[in-house]
Motif scaffolding. Structure first.
Motif, PDB file in Angstrom:
ATOM      1  N   GLY A   1     -14.626   0.243   1.741  1.00  0.00           N
ATOM      2  CA  GLY A   1     -15.886  -0.402   1.363  1.00  0.00           C
ATOM      3  C   GLY A   1     -15.977  -0.662  -0.123  1.00  0.00           C
ATOM      4  N   GLN A   2     -17.013  -1.350  -0.512  1.00  0.00           N
ATOM      5  CA  GLN A   2     -17.267  -1.629  -1.920  1.00  0.00           C
ATOM      6  C   GLN A   2     -18.701  -1.261  -2.273  1.00  0.00           C
ATOM      7  OE1 GLN A   2     -14.776  -2.577  -3.904  1.00  0.00           O
ATOM      8  NE2 GLN A   2     -13.454  -2.428  -2.134  1.00  0.00           N
ATOM      9  N   GLY A   3     -19.298  -0.361  -1.485  1.00  0.00           N
ATOM     10  CA  GLY A   3     -20.636   0.105  -1.815  1.00  0.00           C
ATOM     11  C   GLY A   3     -21.749  -0.703  -1.197  1.00  0.00           C
ATOM     12  N   ASP A   4     -21.428  -1.804  -0.509  1.00  0.00           N
ATOM     13  CA  ASP A   4     -22.528  -2.619  -0.012  1.00  0.00           C
ATOM     14  C   ASP A   4     -22.223  -3.234   1.350  1.00  0.00           C
ATOM     15  OD1 ASP A   4     -21.953  -5.740  -1.840  1.00  0.00           O
ATOM     16  OD2 ASP A   4     -20.613  -4.455  -0.710  1.00  0.00           O
ATOM     17  N   PHE A   5     -21.223  -2.704   2.098  1.00  0.00           N
ATOM     18  CA  PHE A   5     -20.956  -3.296   3.388  1.00  0.00           C
ATOM     19  C   PHE A   5     -20.241  -2.302   4.290  1.00  0.00           C
ATOM     20  CE2 PHE A   5     -16.374  -4.425   3.414  1.00  0.00           C
ATOM     21  CZ  PHE A   5     -16.054  -4.020   2.137  1.00  0.00           C
ATOM     22  N   PHE A   6     -20.178  -2.631   5.572  1.00  0.00           N
ATOM     23  CA  PHE A   6     -19.530  -1.772   6.550  1.00  0.00           C
ATOM     24  C   PHE A   6     -18.646  -2.605   7.459  1.00  0.00           C
ATOM     25  CE2 PHE A   6     -19.311  -0.265  10.912  1.00  0.00           C
ATOM     26  CZ  PHE A   6     -18.725   0.970  10.719  1.00  0.00           C
ATOM     27  N   GLU A   7     -17.456  -2.090   7.722  1.00  0.00           N
ATOM     28  CA  GLU A   7     -16.595  -2.671   8.726  1.00  0.00           C
ATOM     29  C   GLU A   7     -15.977  -1.528   9.515  1.00  0.00           C
ATOM     30  OE1 GLU A   7     -14.508  -6.559   7.530  1.00  0.00           O
ATOM     31  OE2 GLU A   7     -14.482  -5.363   5.711  1.00  0.00           O
ATOM     32  N   ASP A   8     -15.578  -1.807  10.750  1.00  0.00           N
ATOM     33  CA  ASP A   8     -15.014  -0.740  11.567  1.00  0.00           C
ATOM     34  C   ASP A   8     -13.504  -0.635  11.419  1.00  0.00           C
ATOM     35  OD1 ASP A   8     -14.399  -3.088  12.944  1.00  0.00           O
ATOM     36  OD2 ASP A   8     -14.529  -2.112  14.903  1.00  0.00           O
ATOM     37  N   ASP A   9     -12.906  -1.350  10.481  1.00  0.00           N
ATOM     38  CA  ASP A   9     -11.475  -1.216  10.229  1.00  0.00           C
ATOM     39  C   ASP A   9     -11.170   0.177   9.697  1.00  0.00           C
ATOM     40  OD1 ASP A   9     -10.441  -3.899  10.796  1.00  0.00           O
ATOM     41  OD2 ASP A   9     -11.707  -4.508   9.125  1.00  0.00           O
ATOM     42  N   LYS A  10     -10.067   0.720  10.160  1.00  0.00           N
ATOM     43  CA  LYS A  10      -9.550   1.990   9.644  1.00  0.00           C
ATOM     44  C   LYS A  10      -8.081   1.792   9.329  1.00  0.00           C
ATOM     45  CE  LYS A  10     -12.790   4.888  12.267  1.00  0.00           C
ATOM     46  NZ  LYS A  10     -13.544   3.762  12.860  1.00  0.00           N
ATOM     47  N   VAL A  11      -7.472   2.802   8.746  1.00  0.00           N
ATOM     48  CA  VAL A  11      -6.062   2.684   8.388  1.00  0.00           C
ATOM     49  C   VAL A  11      -5.406   4.056   8.484  1.00  0.00           C
ATOM     50  CG1 VAL A  11      -6.537   2.971   5.920  1.00  0.00           C
ATOM     51  CG2 VAL A  11      -4.423   1.882   6.645  1.00  0.00           C
ATOM     52  N   LYS A  12      -4.201   4.090   9.042  1.00  0.00           N
ATOM     53  CA  LYS A  12      -3.387   5.291   9.029  1.00  0.00           C
ATOM     54  C   LYS A  12      -2.372   5.150   7.903  1.00  0.00           C
ATOM     55  CE  LYS A  12      -3.700   7.272  13.643  1.00  0.00           C
ATOM     56  NZ  LYS A  12      -2.954   7.792  14.822  1.00  0.00           N
ATOM     57  N   VAL A  13      -2.315   6.164   7.055  1.00  0.00           N
ATOM     58  CA  VAL A  13      -1.469   6.119   5.862  1.00  0.00           C
ATOM     59  C   VAL A  13      -0.489   7.285   5.908  1.00  0.00           C
ATOM     60  CG1 VAL A  13      -1.442   6.225   3.343  1.00  0.00           C
ATOM     61  CG2 VAL A  13      -3.273   5.008   4.512  1.00  0.00           C
ATOM     62  N   ALA A  14       0.745   7.012   5.507  1.00  0.00           N
ATOM     63  CA  ALA A  14       1.755   8.058   5.431  1.00  0.00           C
ATOM     64  C   ALA A  14       2.604   7.853   4.190  1.00  0.00           C
ATOM     65  CB  ALA A  14       2.638   8.046   6.680  1.00  0.00           C
ATOM     66  N   ASP A  15       2.712   8.892   3.380  1.00  0.00           N
ATOM     67  CA  ASP A  15       3.620   8.895   2.237  1.00  0.00           C
ATOM     68  C   ASP A  15       4.802   9.785   2.604  1.00  0.00           C
ATOM     69  OD1 ASP A  15       2.344   7.186   0.522  1.00  0.00           O
ATOM     70  OD2 ASP A  15       1.102   8.737  -0.372  1.00  0.00           O
ATOM     71  N   ALA A  16       5.907   9.178   3.001  1.00  0.00           N
ATOM     72  CA  ALA A  16       7.055   9.934   3.490  1.00  0.00           C
ATOM     73  C   ALA A  16       7.753  10.684   2.366  1.00  0.00           C
ATOM     74  CB  ALA A  16       8.035   8.983   4.182  1.00  0.00           C
ATOM     75  N   PRO A  17       8.363  11.815   2.655  1.00  0.00           N
ATOM     76  CA  PRO A  17       9.180  12.514   1.649  1.00  0.00           C
ATOM     77  C   PRO A  17      10.360  11.638   1.226  1.00  0.00           C
ATOM     78  CG  PRO A  17       8.746  13.904   3.572  1.00  0.00           C
ATOM     79  CD  PRO A  17       8.304  12.527   3.938  1.00  0.00           C
ATOM     80  N   GLY A  18      10.883  11.912   0.061  1.00  0.00           N
ATOM     81  CA  GLY A  18      12.052  11.177  -0.405  1.00  0.00           C
ATOM     82  C   GLY A  18      11.751   9.773  -0.889  1.00  0.00           C
TER      83      GLY A  18
END
Length: 664
Positions: free
Chosen positions: A135-152
């Motif tokens: 968000g940017q403080g003034d809106f809503f969306e139902d998008d989400k995200v899965k994030v992974a920072d792999a080793p190495g």
């Protein structure tokens, strides 16, 4: 990053892939025991690589998409990606980020990596991090995200991931974005369709390629050594998506309820089904439109009153879930709540206009020029505006952003979201681009106009007195109109006095070493149809430089039109941003006892896309400097970069030129 970096909705917001960058710094580093990576990861990591420039941060070893459509029209995407990191700056390019929402469920996700030392890792499900849309403080969306920072994730390391995801079945279209900011060794896209289905493709920024028929309703496109679109250090750069190659597949089946056939018309017909019932004016909407247009009979006056209401009084605010990325809310709800995103504001505008007998249509565009390709029909675009039909036979000098449809009907193109562009005009980012006029079975792609430079202006006037000691004092007035006044209008409407004072000090600090300002005044900051006017008194010490009996003075006292160029080979189009015209009219009263001994030569250069001229005239005890700088095009081809360099040199020399004064 996820591979699909194209626009995902018409909310006029940042693309999801861009916003994901905000999250990356928050994702924890994960460490796992020694594991074994799949064969396809090892094979990709072991292949011999081409030579890449030393500044390449990372490369894509493998990018493989399989898009499978079921008999009921549902679709599933299976995706594999392998990235090798070459420099420390490439670590973020190997961060895994897969967006999803309630309609695009991630069915499976696996991440592996091979460190620079050869150590192999397989991440566990509990090592992934899931975020809501930042968000940017003034809106809503139902998008989400899965994030992974792999080793190495270090230079020499390899990161790979694989996922399977259900795709929202909004319409029968899939775009393969096969070119991005990293070079790619191998790119493949496989399409799987049920019996009875067929397909067609359109290509943007790339020559069409024929698919390999894998039989059983399966086709594959394959590319090798796809170059990167790297614009990081490119001056006047266009949008990356305006250059990056993509292919859009349109597929068809008898049992599919929502489909497109690869034409702009079919996309318009699809959207008509989404928006038609949302455009209905309620009694409250009709009453407000009637109030705004009371006593007005002229088309322009009526359309302006309603358009400026939506532009000013309906706050930009996004609430969207699923299909809401494309489908507007009901006009009645938007009016009652007084907020909405770009398609909501265009929808309310259309409903209000219809209630006073003015027809309008929605128009799909992209805020970056060149992203929408007229030869590649698709829903790739990130913004929605309005096309207001002009009555036949009507004309007005106030209407500038006009297009003509195939049936001869004319439309005024207006963006109610862009709150600092006067009615009758169009913001510079859309000029010279394309938009889809959404008129059901009459839908069509249209070229958006490039407005005249005289609609986007700066006019500086000043009268100064120069003293024998080189000090300067006088009054300055600056008038701005059009898009070029946008940032200044925001400054004087939204910021406090300190920010305004700091801005003026920083601006004048480029031309004077020591100075003071008094009597600063601003007019028409919030009135878009009038020139934004600032005026002040200025005193500057040591402006003229003494050399014995001579004084060296710069006739171009303040304000720069300078251009930055470099000596690099130009390979991409030159984005000049906007047409405009800047004029300066300065007079300098000479110190008592001095005359003008020498002045810079007059300048006159016309390169077609831009022109620059200046002159100096001496009348009695006054030196008078005038110049006009005009930009006529928003984009020019790369082979005209030499002309831009020439223009930059002429402006620089003129701005730094000195007149020589001597005692009588």
């Amino acid at each position: 990053m996820t591979h699909d970096v194209g626009p995902s909705s018409w909310a006029c917001r940042y693309r999801f892939a861009t916003v994901v960058l905000i999250l990356l710094s928050a994702a924890p580093f994960c460490f796992a025991k020694q594991d074994t990576v799949p064969d396809w990861v090892r094979d990709a990591a072991a292949q011999k690589l081409p030579d890449y420039p030393a500044e390449t941060n990372a490369i894509v070893l493998l990018d493989d998409t399989t898009y499978s459509v079921a008999a009921n029209g549902q679709a599933t995407e299976h995706y594999r990606r392998v990235v090798k990191i070459l420099r420390p700056q490439g670590r973020d390019d190997a961060t895994v980020a897969v967006p999803f929402d309630k309609d695009t469920k991630i069915l499976s996700l696996h991440v592996w990596s091979i460190g620079p030392d050869g150590h192999q890792y397989a991440m566990k499900d509990n090592e992934f991090v899931q975020y809501g849309y930042p968000g940017q403080g003034d809106f809503f969306e139902d998008d989400k995200v899965k994030v992974a920072d792999a080793p190495g994730r270090d230079p020499g390391g390899v990161v790979a991931y694989e996922y399977e995801q259900r795709i929202r079945p909004f319409l029968t279209e899939k775009t393969w974005f096969f070119q991005g900011d990293l070079p790619s060794v191998s790119q493949t896209f496989t399409l799987e369709l049920p019996l009875g289905y067929s397909f067609g493709t359109v290509w943007a920024h790339h020559e069409p390629m024929k698919a390999a028929d894998l039989e059983s309703q399966r086709w594959r496109w394959e590319m090798k050594d796809v170059p990167a679109i790297n614009l990081e250090h490119v001056l006047y750069r266009p949008s990356e998506l305006s250059l990056a190659g993509r292919m859009t597949v349109h597929y068809f089946g008898a049992d599919v309820p929502v489909k497109t056939d690869g034409t702009w018309q079919s996309i318009g017909e699809w959207y008509e089904g989404l928006a038609k019932d949302r455009l209905v004016a309620t009694p409250e909407i009709a009453a407000k439109a009637s109030e705004l247009t009371a006593g007005k009979a002229d088309f322009y006056d009526k359309a302006q009153a309603i358009s400026e209401f939506v532009q000013d009084q309906v706050r930009y605010f996004v609430i969207e879930m699923g299909i809401g990325g494309y489908q507007p809310h009901f006009a009645g709800d938007i009016f009652r709540n007084r907020y909405g995103d770009c398609k909501d504001k265009a929808t309310l505008l259309s409903a209000m206009l219809s209630s006073v007998g003015i027809h309008s249509a929605l128009m799909m565009v992209d805020t970056s020029r060149g992203v929408i390709d007229p030869d590649a029909p698709s829903i790739v675009g990130n913004h929605m505006i309005a096309a207001i039909e002009i009555p036949q036979g009507y004309s007005s000098p106030k209407l500038h952003s006009i297009i003509t449809a195939k049936n001869g009907h004319q439309y005024l193109i207006f963006d109610p979201t862009w709150d600092k562009t006067p009615f009758g005009q169009l913001e510079h980012g859309l000029q010279g681009s394309y938009g889809l006029l959404l008129e059901g079975d009459q839908s069509q792609i249209v070229a958006l106009p490039v407005l005249a430079p005289t609609l986007n202006t700066i006019h500086r006037t000043a009268h100064f007195q120069l003293e024998p000691d080189g000090s300067l004092k006088g009054t300055v007035t600056e008038k701005r109109f059009g898009d070029i006044s946008e940032s200044r209008r925001r400054l004087y409407v939204m910021e406090d006095a300190k920010h305004q004072s700091d801005f003026l000090d920083n601006s004048l600090g480029r031309d004077f070493t020591t100075f003071s300002v008094s009597g600063f005044a601003v007019q028409n900051a919030a009135t878009l149809g009038k020139e934004l006017t600032t005026s002040y008194s200025l005193t500057a010490d040591h402006f003229a430089k003494a050399m014995g009996p001579l004084l060296m003075v710069r006739p171009r006292v303040l304000g720069s039109d300078g251009l930055e160029t470099d000596r690099k080979v130009r390979k991409v189009p030159i984005n000049l941003r906007q047409t405009m015209q800047a004029t300066d009219d300065f007079s300098i009263e000479l110190p008592p006892g001095y005359t003008v001994d020498e002045t810079p030569d007059p300048v006159k250069l016309d390169l077609g896309f831009a022109a620059y001229e200046s002159s100096i005239e001496v009348k009695g005890d006054t030196l008078h400097y005038t110049r006009t700088y005009t930009v006529r095009k928003v984009t020019i081809p790369s082979d005209e970069y030499g002309d831009l360099q020439k223009l930059a040199g002429v402006i620089e020399a003129d701005e730094q030129g000195r007149a020589v004064l001597k005692k009588r």
